[in-house]
Design a protein around this motif. Structure first.
Motif, PDB file in Angstrom:
ATOM      1  N   LEU A 124       0.822  -1.223   0.000  1.00 13.92           N
ATOM      2  CA  LEU A 124       0.000   0.000   0.000  1.00 13.92           C
ATOM      3  C   LEU A 124       0.851   1.267   0.000  1.00 13.92           C
ATOM      4  CD1 LEU A 124      -2.843  -0.785   2.545  1.00 13.92           C
ATOM      5  CD2 LEU A 124      -2.880  -0.973   0.071  1.00 13.92           C
ATOM      6  N   MET A 125       2.156   1.084  -0.026  1.00 19.13           N
ATOM      7  CA  MET A 125       3.023   2.257   0.048  1.00 19.13           C
ATOM      8  C   MET A 125       3.216   2.872  -1.342  1.00 19.13           C
ATOM      9  SD  MET A 125       3.893   2.487   3.246  1.00 19.13           S
ATOM     10  CE  MET A 125       2.247   2.084   3.645  1.00 19.13           C
ATOM     11  N   GLN A 126       3.575   4.152  -1.326  1.00 19.98           N
ATOM     12  CA  GLN A 126       3.823   4.852  -2.594  1.00 19.98           C
ATOM     13  C   GLN A 126       4.741   4.013  -3.463  1.00 19.98           C
ATOM     14  OE1 GLN A 126       2.308   7.255  -3.733  1.00 19.98           O
ATOM     15  NE2 GLN A 126       1.203   7.859  -1.902  1.00 19.98           N
ATOM     16  N   GLY A 127       4.609   4.103  -4.741  1.00 19.36           N
ATOM     17  CA  GLY A 127       5.431   3.271  -5.635  1.00 19.36           C
ATOM     18  C   GLY A 127       4.612   2.079  -6.048  1.00 19.36           C
ATOM     19  N   ASN A 128       4.241   1.252  -5.059  1.00 21.48           N
ATOM     20  CA  ASN A 128       3.393   0.104  -5.370  1.00 21.48           C
ATOM     21  C   ASN A 128       1.974   0.531  -5.697  1.00 21.48           C
ATOM     22  OD1 ASN A 128       5.232  -2.048  -5.133  1.00 21.48           O
ATOM     23  ND2 ASN A 128       5.141  -1.867  -2.906  1.00 21.48           N
ATOM     24  N   VAL A 129       1.529   1.637  -5.083  1.00 22.64           N
ATOM     25  CA  VAL A 129       0.138   2.061  -5.301  1.00 22.64           C
ATOM     26  C   VAL A 129      -0.102   2.401  -6.775  1.00 22.64           C
ATOM     27  CG1 VAL A 129      -1.576   3.828  -4.749  1.00 22.64           C
ATOM     28  CG2 VAL A 129      -0.269   2.772  -2.929  1.00 22.64           C
ATOM     29  N   SER A 130       0.922   2.962  -7.439  1.00 22.92           N
ATOM     30  CA  SER A 130       0.694   3.290  -8.849  1.00 22.92           C
ATOM     31  C   SER A 130       0.509   2.007  -9.669  1.00 22.92           C
ATOM     32  CB  SER A 130       1.823   4.155  -9.396  1.00 22.92           C
ATOM     33  OG  SER A 130       3.041   3.487  -9.228  1.00 22.92           O
ATOM     34  N   GLU A 131       1.218   0.931  -9.258  1.00 23.76           N
ATOM     35  CA  GLU A 131       1.032  -0.354  -9.945  1.00 23.76           C
ATOM     36  C   GLU A 131      -0.348  -0.941  -9.644  1.00 23.76           C
ATOM     37  OE1 GLU A 131       2.934  -1.927 -12.148  1.00 23.76           O
ATOM     38  OE2 GLU A 131       4.158  -0.123 -12.122  1.00 23.76           O
ATOM     39  N   LEU A 132      -0.750  -0.803  -8.383  1.00 20.90           N
ATOM     40  CA  LEU A 132      -2.094  -1.283  -8.009  1.00 20.90           C
ATOM     41  C   LEU A 132      -3.159  -0.537  -8.803  1.00 20.90           C
ATOM     42  CD1 LEU A 132      -2.333  -1.638  -4.122  1.00 20.90           C
ATOM     43  CD2 LEU A 132      -2.684  -3.431  -5.817  1.00 20.90           C
ATOM     44  N   LYS A 133      -2.934   0.762  -8.958  1.00 21.66           N
ATOM     45  CA  LYS A 133      -3.886   1.579  -9.725  1.00 21.66           C
ATOM     46  C   LYS A 133      -3.961   1.078 -11.173  1.00 21.66           C
ATOM     47  CE  LYS A 133      -4.295   6.215 -11.757  1.00 21.66           C
ATOM     48  NZ  LYS A 133      -5.547   5.897 -12.373  1.00 21.66           N
ATOM     49  N   ALA A 134      -2.803   0.753 -11.741  1.00 22.70           N
ATOM     50  CA  ALA A 134      -2.797   0.270 -13.131  1.00 22.70           C
ATOM     51  C   ALA A 134      -3.608  -1.018 -13.233  1.00 22.70           C
ATOM     52  CB  ALA A 134      -1.359   0.056 -13.595  1.00 22.70           C
ATOM     53  N   LEU A 135      -3.483  -1.860 -12.226  1.00 21.24           N
ATOM     54  CA  LEU A 135      -4.251  -3.111 -12.219  1.00 21.24           C
ATOM     55  C   LEU A 135      -5.755  -2.812 -12.098  1.00 21.24           C
ATOM     56  CD1 LEU A 135      -4.263  -6.230 -12.104  1.00 21.24           C
ATOM     57  CD2 LEU A 135      -3.885  -6.070  -9.635  1.00 21.24           C
ATOM     58  N   ALA A 136      -6.085  -1.936 -11.159  1.00 18.56           N
ATOM     59  CA  ALA A 136      -7.505  -1.590 -10.950  1.00 18.56           C
ATOM     60  C   ALA A 136      -8.108  -0.992 -12.225  1.00 18.56           C
ATOM     61  CB  ALA A 136      -7.630  -0.603  -9.793  1.00 18.56           C
ATOM     62  N   ASP A 137      -7.316  -0.201 -12.943  1.00 22.98           N
ATOM     63  CA  ASP A 137      -7.824   0.429 -14.167  1.00 22.98           C
ATOM     64  C   ASP A 137      -8.151  -0.605 -15.243  1.00 22.98           C
ATOM     65  OD1 ASP A 137      -7.571   2.870 -12.955  1.00 22.98           O
ATOM     66  OD2 ASP A 137      -5.706   3.437 -13.973  1.00 22.98           O
ATOM     67  N   ILE A 138      -7.344  -1.675 -15.294  1.00 26.21           N
ATOM     68  CA  ILE A 138      -7.640  -2.730 -16.287  1.00 26.21           C
ATOM     69  C   ILE A 138      -8.900  -3.500 -15.881  1.00 26.21           C
ATOM     70  CG2 ILE A 138      -6.814  -4.853 -17.380  1.00 26.21           C
ATOM     71  CD1 ILE A 138      -3.971  -3.892 -16.946  1.00 26.21           C
ATOM     72  N   LEU A 139      -9.042  -3.731 -14.598  1.00 20.29           N
ATOM     73  CA  LEU A 139     -10.163  -4.560 -14.120  1.00 20.29           C
ATOM     74  C   LEU A 139     -11.506  -3.828 -14.165  1.00 20.29           C
ATOM     75  CD1 LEU A 139      -8.462  -6.130 -10.947  1.00 20.29           C
ATOM     76  CD2 LEU A 139      -8.789  -7.226 -13.166  1.00 20.29           C
ATOM     77  N   ARG A 140     -11.459  -2.496 -14.039  1.00 21.07           N
ATOM     78  CA  ARG A 140     -12.691  -1.713 -13.849  1.00 21.07           C
ATOM     79  C   ARG A 140     -13.752  -1.931 -14.932  1.00 21.07           C
ATOM     80  NH1 ARG A 140     -10.339   2.722 -12.768  1.00 21.07           N
ATOM     81  NH2 ARG A 140     -10.215   2.285 -10.544  1.00 21.07           N
ATOM     82  N   PRO A 141     -13.407  -1.826 -16.222  1.00 24.58           N
ATOM     83  CA  PRO A 141     -14.455  -2.030 -17.233  1.00 24.58           C
ATOM     84  C   PRO A 141     -15.093  -3.423 -17.162  1.00 24.58           C
ATOM     85  CG  PRO A 141     -12.392  -1.251 -18.236  1.00 24.58           C
ATOM     86  CD  PRO A 141     -12.111  -1.480 -16.799  1.00 24.58           C
ATOM     87  N   PHE A 142     -14.361  -4.382 -16.573  1.00 21.92           N
ATOM     88  CA  PHE A 142     -14.916  -5.732 -16.414  1.00 21.92           C
ATOM     89  C   PHE A 142     -15.779  -5.824 -15.153  1.00 21.92           C
ATOM     90  CE2 PHE A 142     -11.252  -6.240 -19.146  1.00 21.92           C
ATOM     91  CZ  PHE A 142     -11.710  -7.119 -20.115  1.00 21.92           C
ATOM     92  N   GLY A 143     -15.973  -4.686 -14.523  1.00 23.18           N
ATOM     93  CA  GLY A 143     -16.826  -4.657 -13.328  1.00 23.18           C
ATOM     94  C   GLY A 143     -16.150  -5.235 -12.106  1.00 23.18           C
ATOM     95  N   ILE A 144     -14.819  -5.337 -12.130  1.00 18.97           N
ATOM     96  CA  ILE A 144     -14.102  -5.996 -11.035  1.00 18.97           C
ATOM     97  C   ILE A 144     -13.357  -4.969 -10.190  1.00 18.97           C
ATOM     98  CG2 ILE A 144     -12.291  -7.669 -10.473  1.00 18.97           C
ATOM     99  CD1 ILE A 144     -13.032  -9.097 -13.109  1.00 18.97           C
ATOM    100  N   ARG A 145     -13.580  -5.061  -8.877  1.00 19.75           N
ATOM    101  CA  ARG A 145     -12.922  -4.139  -7.941  1.00 19.75           C
ATOM    102  C   ARG A 145     -11.804  -4.855  -7.186  1.00 19.75           C
ATOM    103  NH1 ARG A 145     -17.772  -2.076  -4.370  1.00 19.75           N
ATOM    104  NH2 ARG A 145     -16.194  -0.656  -3.527  1.00 19.75           N
TER     105      ARG A 145
END
Ligand code: GCV
Length: 615
Positions: A169-190
């Motif tokens: 959850l620390m800075q650096g990793n959060v941007s990667e997590l965000k990239a993952l969340a952005d791919i999943l979002r249109p598929f309705g996945i959180r």
């Protein structure tokens, strides 16, 4: 349809190999429909109409085809339901369809170094070399597979959060997590993230005491930063004070105090805190015959009913022990009416054959959901059986369990046979009847050789594959059967450990008495002599022998039946599955011989039918 013998399309052979990249579910639904209809060579038109938010959809017929009404991501679910039905030669479902559980979660147990705890399908497709590192195309394929059965939330990282995962959850990793969340979002996945309760003490503070104001402020700040990047984060998942994980006990606090502190950090952002109830004494002395591990969670949590904030969800494994082949429902699932709860299932076949032996989880889920007090449970989660193998699950047929989980979570009911058939018709259409039959009997076959009358933990320690009847008998984990020359099992009735008293009536009465206890659970609840008469007149030990001989034959039969399907199955799939059935047959023979010999040596009673039991 576009079958691929590497198994990568799973049950989505009606779609091309590459999942589209889109920014909204609506766009995605239209693109999947366009490609799917073309691949299925269908001439119908399908209109997609966005009318609002939400997960529901409705398909109706028009003169030229169909119209799908729904919200984001409802229309996407409608698109997959329509394509799936057409590919099976069926009419798409009509009328309003809405999911039973609002969050239908898949928990991965992936480690940051790319290994997967209890993973049987290769390495992680989220993590590599201590980083969140993934192939976006592969993630889209995965997300599409999940969305097609309605799964809408995932936690990518192991609940055993060990460094460096505690920095996710620390800075650096959060941007990667965000990239993952952005791919999943249109598929309705959180996204949901597994966290380490002691994190503040590794990142700037010298304590993680939940009642310390600096600790609460640390969580509020960190959580706020994560939500800035991922505003639709579902929340956190926590394993605390369990199997060496840190938790509130370190600071003399209760689980309600610990959970509420985290829940308050999530509350302003609409997040949920999933708090696992897998809490027991993992350092029990085998000489201690008073402590009874299945009692632990209920004893710990039920007195705290009403103390948890409304965005805390207690996540409870289906059984009171640990994902054994056969367990009763956890009594905690019936309790705590003033607390939100999630049912946790296991898809990863830790104790059910490790994706080498066939074990379709559908019938198990059907049994669980049928007996679950559904009104008392608000969410559902399952531990993933996926990895980076081309066919996702190692065993191609293990995909059927994932499929059934998604359908179950959507419907709030499991129709194991129907779901198996749907999976087989879309995945192995030329052999769908035979494969459905094999899936449906696989669990019973496995249970016959690996879990006699509900005794668990006869497995080899640590790996949990193959037999070792005393592997855990003198260990720390509280998983004993205490066999001697007269009897076997733990008396959990009110004359024994009193575990049965944790159930409401009529279950308590049913389980308390060996004459009314379901035979499949007899040795889970009772300690009985080897010559105890079973309902059909056989002795208990004879039933164990018969089950093991039959189970080993059942595994041989699965292998023989698969061989007969050679011309109906794509070659790559055929060969991969064949080698697994061969290993299963050998494993089943080992179970038969080890368990039968064990019971023979303990009881001194021979097989009434004179079959070979090694003395
Ligand atoms: C993630 C079982 C497994 C562990 C797992 C644990 C859990 O004990 O063997 O690997 O840890 O369950 O559910 O937390």
């Amino acid at each position: 349809m576009g079958f691929r013998s590497d198994g990568s399309l799973a049950w989505l052979a009606y779609l091309p190999g590459e999942a589209p990249s889109a920014t909204t579910s609506m766009e995605l639904a239209r693109e999947e429909l366009r490609q799917g209809l073309r691949q299925l060579r269908r001439a119908e038109t399908v209109d997609v109409i966005a009318d609002g938010q939400g997960q529901a959809y409705a398909i109706s017929k028009t003169d030229t085809g169909y119209v799908i009404n729904g919200g984001e991501p409802g229309v996407l679910y409608g698109a997959y339901a329509l394509l799936s039905a057409l590919s099976r030669g069926e009419q798409p479902p009509e009328g309003l369809r809405e999911p039973h559980f609002p969050l239908r979660i898949l928990n991965h147990w992936d480690n940051m170094d790319g290994t997967i705890e209890r993973g049987y399908a290769g390495r992680s497709f989220f993590f590599k070399k201590n980083h969140l590192s993934f192939d976006p195309a592969r993630i889209r394929q995965y997300a599409r597979m999940l969305a097609s059965v309605g799964i809408n939330c995932i936690s990518p990282n192991n609940v055993n959060v060990r460094p460096p995962m505690d920095g996710l959850l620390m800075q650096g990793n959060v941007s990667e997590l965000k990239a993952l969340a952005d791919i999943l979002r249109p598929f309705g996945i959180r996204l949901l993230v597994s966290i380490d309760f002691s994190m503040p003490s590794h990142h700037g503070l010298n304590t993680a005491d939940p009642l310390n104001e600096e600790v609460a402020a640390w969580w509020a700040r960190t959580t706020g930063e994560v939500y800035c990047a991922i505003p639709d984060l579902a929340g956190y998942l926590v394993k605390a004070d369990s199997e060496y994980r840190p938790g509130p006990f370190t600071y003399g606090r209760t689980h309600a105090q610990g959970a509420n502190m985290l829940a308050r950090a999530l509350k302003p952002h609409g997040g949920l805190l999933f708090w696992r109830c897998f809490v027991y004494n993992h350092k029990q002395d085998w000489r201690d015959t008073v402590t009874d591990r299945p009692k632990a969670a209920f004893e710990h949590y039920s007195p705290q009913d009403g103390q948890f904030d409304d965005n805390v969800v207690l996540q409870i494994k289906n059984g009171p022990l640990d994902f054994q082949v056969r367990e009763p429902l956890s009594p905690l699932l019936f309790a705590m009416p003033r607390t939100r709860k999630a049912l946790e299932l296991q898809l990863a076949q830790e104790y059910t054959g490790q994706q080498i032996d066939l074990f379709y989880h559908g019938p198990q889920y059907e049994d669980i959901i049928e007996h679950l007090p559904l009104g008392n449970i608000q969410y559902i989660a399952a531990v993933s059986n996926l990895g980076d193998d081309s066919n996702w699950c190692g065993h191609d047929l293990a995909q059927a369990s994932l499929y059934a989980y998604g359908r179950t979570a959507w419907e709030g009911a499991c129709r194991a046979q129907e779901f198996a058939r749907e999976w087989a018709q879309t995945t192995l259409p030329e052999a769908s009847e035979e494969v459905t039959g094999m899936l449906m009997r696989s669990g019973a076959v496995y249970e016959q050789y690996a879990a006699p009358l509900g005794i668990g933990f006869l497995v080899r320690p640590n790996s949990h594959y193959g037999p070792s009847p005393e592997g855990y008998e003198f260990d720390l984990w509280g998983t004993y059967h205490r066999a001697n020359q007269h009897e076997i099992g733990i008396d959990r009735s009110t004359n024994g450990s009193g575990y049965t008293a944790q159930y409401p009536q009529p279950l308590m009465g049913l389980y308390n008495n060996p004459d009314t206890c379901p035979e499949k659970l007899l040795l889970f609840f009772h300690r009985l002599p080897y010559d105890h008469p079973m309902a059909d007149g056989r002795s208990l030990v004879q039933r164990v022998y018969d089950d093991h001989f039959e189970g080993a034959l059942g595994a041989e039969d699965l292998l023989a039946q698969w061989k007969q399907l050679k011309n109906k199955i794509p070659e790559g799939t055929y060969e991969r599955v064949l080698s697994r059935f061969e290993r299963q047959a050998a494993n089943a023979r080992e179970w038969r011989d080890v368990i039968n010999t064990y019971f023979y040596r303990k009881s001194g009673i021979g097989d009434a039918r004179g079959r070979l039991i090694h003395p």
